[in-house]
Write an enzyme that holds these catalytic residues in place. Structure first.
Site, mmCIF file in Angstrom:
data_model
loop_
_atom_site.group_PDB
_atom_site.id
_atom_site.type_symbol
_atom_site.label_atom_id
_atom_site.label_comp_id
_atom_site.label_asym_id
_atom_site.label_seq_id
_atom_site.Cartn_x
_atom_site.Cartn_y
_atom_site.Cartn_z
ATOM 1 N N GLU A 67 77.862 42.498 25.649
ATOM 2 C CA GLU A 67 78.593 43.568 26.322
ATOM 3 C C GLU A 67 79.325 44.405 25.277
ATOM 4 O O GLU A 67 79.490 43.955 24.123
ATOM 5 C CB GLU A 67 79.578 42.981 27.329
ATOM 6 C CG GLU A 67 78.885 42.235 28.456
ATOM 7 C CD GLU A 67 79.827 41.682 29.518
ATOM 8 O OE1 GLU A 67 79.335 40.995 30.426
ATOM 9 O OE2 GLU A 67 81.048 41.936 29.416
ATOM 10 N N PRO A 68 79.752 45.612 25.655
ATOM 11 C CA PRO A 68 80.377 46.500 24.657
ATOM 12 C C PRO A 68 81.526 45.871 23.882
ATOM 13 O O PRO A 68 81.726 46.180 22.712
ATOM 14 C CB PRO A 68 80.856 47.687 25.510
ATOM 15 C CG PRO A 68 79.891 47.733 26.650
ATOM 16 C CD PRO A 68 79.564 46.291 26.952
ATOM 17 N N ALA A 91 70.065 39.578 28.987
ATOM 18 C CA ALA A 91 71.247 40.418 28.808
ATOM 19 C C ALA A 91 72.488 39.549 28.675
ATOM 20 O O ALA A 91 72.984 39.001 29.661
ATOM 21 C CB ALA A 91 71.389 41.379 29.991
ATOM 22 N N GLN A 121 62.186 48.172 -4.512
ATOM 23 C CA GLN A 121 62.512 48.623 -5.874
ATOM 24 C C GLN A 121 61.235 48.866 -6.684
ATOM 25 O O GLN A 121 61.170 49.794 -7.486
ATOM 26 C CB GLN A 121 63.396 47.578 -6.561
ATOM 27 C CG GLN A 121 63.938 47.992 -7.910
ATOM 28 C CD GLN A 121 65.017 49.065 -7.813
ATOM 29 O OE1 GLN A 121 65.588 49.268 -6.745
ATOM 30 N NE2 GLN A 121 65.274 49.756 -8.907
ATOM 31 N N GLU A 145 65.286 30.672 20.283
ATOM 32 C CA GLU A 145 65.426 32.079 19.904
ATOM 33 C C GLU A 145 65.628 32.200 18.397
ATOM 34 O O GLU A 145 65.036 33.061 17.738
ATOM 35 C CB GLU A 145 66.601 32.707 20.647
ATOM 36 C CG GLU A 145 66.826 34.168 20.296
ATOM 37 C CD GLU A 145 67.897 34.831 21.142
ATOM 38 O OE1 GLU A 145 68.231 36.002 20.855
ATOM 39 O OE2 GLU A 145 68.401 34.189 22.086
#
Length: 385
Positions: free
Chosen positions: A130-131, A127, A339, A245
């Site tokens: 954040e917003p 985590a 497509q 990552e």
């Protein structure tokens, strides 16, 4: 698709891949629609994957892994990508979350948690976002303050993959507000800690099989042994682990692009228009020839990045370049291939349509394409020196 021999892998790896491919075809593929509908993969499926050795194979034998490097876990990521399985979040769990605990966690935390992360009894998440922060980690507001023999944490996180399922969450918090990024620490927050709660399962336009949640921390007490590494060293740990990552995203995007290509070739061989196969039109052959050439280059780049990681030489610029290239490559490939499906490509029940919406977020999470360019761009002066 078969491009050219991959020298990274041994016969043992190939045998493992065969097993993982069977698992993906027989156990994962038939349940993708169900998982997507429920926006979550049940814990029992994680435990089944753990029993087969598909989680955290890279960990030392002392913790339940086989201790032979990350290639077995890379294979899991590739085979899930090949069938377009963006959920379950096995690879995030194994190659992103677990390294923080294994590489920096206390002995108590490692011995208690890691074996269960191998079996799937404990599911991990990380985590950071954040917003109001997005890619700007230095701006996070979730705060950890000393309290007795541990810490009390208050704040909020959002867009957390595995957020609903997670039993342990590696959480970035501010421990010294005056130091900016150098005042960030990491904590392992566990499911049953009082004051830790989850908001709704966020509904995304794609990648529906991944549960993605808001997390809330209200006076959550975290014991000292759940501090990951040293106080105020969290940002440096994040930077160390972000390279892997971003490598994982390269691996997944390349595998998914190859799977989409194979799906499209099969389709244009069968589908007819004006009395002949779609593949028999020169435009189709030329379009797919260009895609194949891009995929060949992408595969060579991806395998080179994997080798750098195995050799301990993968740096942030290389990883960022890979993440930029492969996420953008996937977007181009899926757009071109859709497509060729014509109107059917726009229908939800066709895998190519799901692949199209699943691909879009790859250019956003783990650092947007613009952030990747900024990281690469900062190296240019050093390259000339």
């Amino acid at each position: 698709m078969s491009i050219f021999p991959r020298t990274l892998f041994t016969n043992e790896h190939d045998q493992f891949r065969d097993m993982v491919r069977r698992y993906c075809e027989e156990k994962v593929k038939p349940r993708l629609a169900e998982w997507g509908e429920n926006q979550r993969v049940p814990k029992a499926d994680w435990q089944e994957a753990g029993a087969l050795g598909l989680l955290n194979a890279w960990l030392a034998e002392d913790y339940g892994g086989i201790g032979q490097g990350i290639l077995f876990d890379i294979i899991v990521a590739e085979e899930l990508g090949r069938i377009g399985a963006t959920g379950p979040g096995f690879s995030l769990h194994s190659l992103i979350v677990t390294p923080y605990i294994n590489n920096h966690g206390s002995d108590e935390l490692k011995s208690r948690v890691l074996p269960k992360m191998v079996t799937g009894d404990i599911i991990g998440a990380v985590a950071m976002t954040e917003p109001g922060t997005g890619s700007d980690l230095a701006a996070i507001k979730t705060r950890a303050e000393p309290h007795g023999n541990g810490w009390k944490i208050n704040g909020q996180k959002t867009f957390i993959t595995n957020g609903k399922n997670a039993d342990i969450v590696v959480t970035a918090c501010i421990t010294d507000p005056d130091k900016g990024a150098k005042g960030i620490s990491l904590f392992a927050i566990e499911r049953d800690m009082e004051g830790f709660s989850r908001g709704r399962n966020l509904r995304k336009i794609g990648q529906h099989g991944n549960d993605t949640a808001e997390l809330f921390f209200e006076d959550v007490f975290v014991p000292a042994e759940n501090l990951i590494g040293q106080e105020n060293r969290g940002f440096s740990y994040l930077m160390q682990e972000l390279a892997q990552e971003r490598l994982l995203i390269s691996v997944q995007c390349q595998a998914r692009a190859e799977g989409i290509f194979d799906l499209t070739v099969d389709y244009v061989k069968e589908r007819k228009a004006f009395g002949k196969r779609i593949l028999d039109f020169q435009n189709t052959r030329f379009a797919l020839a260009a895609v194949k050439a891009e995929l060949m280059a992408g595969r060579a780049f991806c395998d080179a990045l994997i080798q750098l990681r195995i050799d301990g030489k993968l740096d942030p610029v290389q990883a960022s370049a890979g993440k930029l290239h492969h996420s953008e490559l996937l977007g181009r490939v899926v757009d071109q291939c859709l497509q060729l499906f014509g109107g059917y490509g726009y229908m939800e029940e066709y895998p190519i349509a799901q692949a199209y919406v699943d691909a879009r977020v790859e250019r956003i999470y783990a650092g947007t394409s613009e952030i990747m360019k900024e990281i690469i761009g900062r190296s240019l002066d050093a390259d000339r020196a």
